[in-house]
Write a protein that holds these residues in place. Sequence first.
Motif, mmCIF file in Angstrom:
data_model
loop_
_atom_site.group_PDB
_atom_site.id
_atom_site.type_symbol
_atom_site.label_atom_id
_atom_site.label_comp_id
_atom_site.label_asym_id
_atom_site.label_seq_id
_atom_site.Cartn_x
_atom_site.Cartn_y
_atom_site.Cartn_z
ATOM 1 N N ARG A 156 0.846 -1.187 0.000
ATOM 2 C CA ARG A 156 0.000 0.000 0.000
ATOM 3 C C ARG A 156 0.884 1.240 0.000
ATOM 4 O O ARG A 156 1.929 1.278 0.630
ATOM 5 N N ASN A 157 0.473 2.259 -0.733
ATOM 6 C CA ASN A 157 1.161 3.554 -0.790
ATOM 7 C C ASN A 157 2.499 3.515 -1.525
ATOM 8 O O ASN A 157 3.319 4.411 -1.359
ATOM 9 N N LEU A 158 2.733 2.481 -2.320
ATOM 10 C CA LEU A 158 3.911 2.472 -3.192
ATOM 11 C C LEU A 158 3.451 2.360 -4.642
ATOM 12 O O LEU A 158 2.455 1.684 -4.944
ATOM 13 N N GLY A 159 4.163 3.010 -5.526
ATOM 14 C CA GLY A 159 3.911 2.901 -6.958
ATOM 15 C C GLY A 159 5.231 2.965 -7.698
ATOM 16 O O GLY A 159 6.252 3.361 -7.136
ATOM 17 N N GLY A 160 5.222 2.576 -8.951
ATOM 18 C CA GLY A 160 6.470 2.575 -9.713
ATOM 19 C C GLY A 160 6.227 2.668 -11.198
ATOM 20 O O GLY A 160 5.096 2.505 -11.669
ATOM 21 N N THR A 161 7.280 2.919 -11.933
ATOM 22 C CA THR A 161 7.213 2.915 -13.391
ATOM 23 C C THR A 161 8.620 2.815 -13.966
ATOM 24 O O THR A 161 9.603 3.209 -13.325
ATOM 25 N N GLY A 162 8.717 2.281 -15.160
ATOM 26 C CA GLY A 162 9.975 2.274 -15.881
ATOM 27 C C GLY A 162 10.101 3.541 -16.713
ATOM 28 O O GLY A 162 9.100 4.088 -17.185
ATOM 29 N N LEU A 163 11.313 4.015 -16.889
ATOM 30 C CA LEU A 163 11.583 5.200 -17.688
ATOM 31 C C LEU A 163 12.747 4.928 -18.622
ATOM 32 O O LEU A 163 13.586 4.061 -18.359
ATOM 33 N N THR A 164 12.801 5.685 -19.703
ATOM 34 C CA THR A 164 13.966 5.594 -20.572
ATOM 35 C C THR A 164 15.017 6.605 -20.108
ATOM 36 O O THR A 164 14.797 7.330 -19.139
ATOM 37 N N PHE A 165 16.158 6.696 -20.791
ATOM 38 C CA PHE A 165 17.314 7.375 -20.202
ATOM 39 C C PHE A 165 18.310 7.796 -21.276
ATOM 40 O O PHE A 165 18.291 7.298 -22.408
ATOM 41 N N TYR A 166 19.169 8.723 -20.892
ATOM 42 C CA TYR A 166 20.328 9.092 -21.693
ATOM 43 C C TYR A 166 21.445 8.108 -21.352
ATOM 44 O O TYR A 166 22.062 8.194 -20.293
ATOM 45 N N ASP A 167 21.695 7.174 -22.240
ATOM 46 C CA ASP A 167 22.551 6.019 -21.933
ATOM 47 C C ASP A 167 23.901 6.401 -21.334
ATOM 48 O O ASP A 167 24.249 5.992 -20.217
ATOM 49 N N ASP A 168 24.695 7.161 -22.093
ATOM 50 C CA ASP A 168 26.065 7.443 -21.658
ATOM 51 C C ASP A 168 26.101 8.359 -20.443
ATOM 52 O O ASP A 168 27.048 8.318 -19.653
ATOM 53 N N PHE A 169 25.066 9.179 -20.271
ATOM 54 C CA PHE A 169 25.024 10.064 -19.114
ATOM 55 C C PHE A 169 24.837 9.254 -17.829
ATOM 56 O O PHE A 169 25.381 9.611 -16.780
ATOM 57 N N VAL A 170 24.056 8.171 -17.900
ATOM 58 C CA VAL A 170 23.899 7.296 -16.741
ATOM 59 C C VAL A 170 25.243 6.677 -16.366
ATOM 60 O O VAL A 170 25.638 6.661 -15.193
#
Length: 506
Positions: free
Chosen positions: A469-483
């Motif tokens: 309860r009270n948690l949520g999530g999602t996947g996101l894309t990214f700037y590869d080399d910056f990560v």
Amino acid sequence: MISALEYHERTKHSPQGVRESGYQLDFDNKPRPFKSYEDLPRRALSDRVRLTGIPALSTITPTHADFSHERPVPVDDLTALSYFSTGITKQLTRQDRELLFRAAACTGALYHIDLYAVCGDLEGLEAGVYHVDPRSLSLDVLREGDYRGILDAASDHDGVSTAPVTFVVTSTWWRNAWKYRDRAYRHAFWDSGTVLANLLATAESLSLPAEVVLGFADEPVAELLGVDPEREAPLELVPVGTGDHVPDATRIDPIDPATSPLSPDEREFPLIHDAWRASTLESGGEARDWRSRARERSIGRREGGDGDRIELDPVDYETESKRPLHETIRRRGSCRAYEREPVSFRKFSTVLDRATRGVPLDGRGSDSPSLQFVDAYMIANGVDGVSPGSYHYHPEAGELERLTDGECRSEAAHLALDQRLGGEAAACLYFLTDLDVVVDRLGNRGYQLAQLEAAATAGRCYLATYAHRNLGGTGLTFYDDFVTTFLSPRADGQTPMFLYTLGEPA
């Protein structure tokens, strides 16, 4: 053909590349999220979906699939496996449009992943090759008869050789490439990974052994399903249950069943098919050799250092959330906003602990570490008891190793393709690997393996998150080399496979 390394390099995101792409979505040409056969017979699945009431957190951990004891798969179980993997779990109406949401997360809600069932005679269903239709929760009949021997010969895998039913997971490229273009090959493994997390958890709730098989000869499987890999290609096999050894493979006649057009103008993306083609295996023997190499040792990961350590504090099975798996899957969504409130350290610990205990993949060794091909890193901006900063997670020890100190919400948002969700999240989990090492050892198929381990682990993060309860999530894309740069020097030479965020939903 193109190597996996070249494909990955050519499909990286950068701020300049995103700004200059100029790509605009043509909504009049948006593909339908369902495969529709025009004139095939159908078989009904069960009228009701079987619910076991098993807590989601108890189903996430690996089965280490034991195919030594016979366990048949009746049609009731086949129905539950299909529904909780790709079925329609929510129906909403917005601005006179009906929106259908599936059981597993998918990039852009484009739902390009399909399930096929290849089975012998089951209780309530005769042997055949079937396509699972999520709209009606029924089966399109592609072939009548027992063709499991084709998959057995293609994979040379002990689980496939005795499974009453083996699922084949495919991706139809255009259904995702309409929005994401050449990156759809990455998304094939991202999105099949979340589907597989649900499928494995459902099998566990039904006390059915199940394992993901990535090593198989691709062409015979595509021919069995009657799919053209330039448009739709097989990605994984999932044997479920155990019984007698399947019949020997027999010759099969080609089939090319007619399907309704996906959109007015279906486009091709040759880079996707080239990358897939370069990863294919030719025979079951080659698949077994590849599998043996993958099982030998952990590759693509980094050793820990001397940074300060924080021991996780996950709940045990007696005190864990009792939210059942079916309720968790139906509750799951993809957060569109987070409160900037800290989340419980115990809940966060439990999500990370349960999700990273090792996905049952055919490329994993029996004594492999929890993660064999990817490392888990984290940016923490809102976890009770965890100082803001970046961390390297060591699942075998259950410890976070501090890499840097200080709140970095703006940096987290920037890394996530300048999406505010990255900065709002309590934690951002990045799964990285050293692709040079993985591909050198395991060839282009190794790229699929690293992507899939990361994605299936993230799929388990979804389940563990929404069990609370009270948690949520999602996947996101990214700037590869910056990560990579942000997480270096520890992540030097590694590249991100998946980004998952979690927090308190707004």
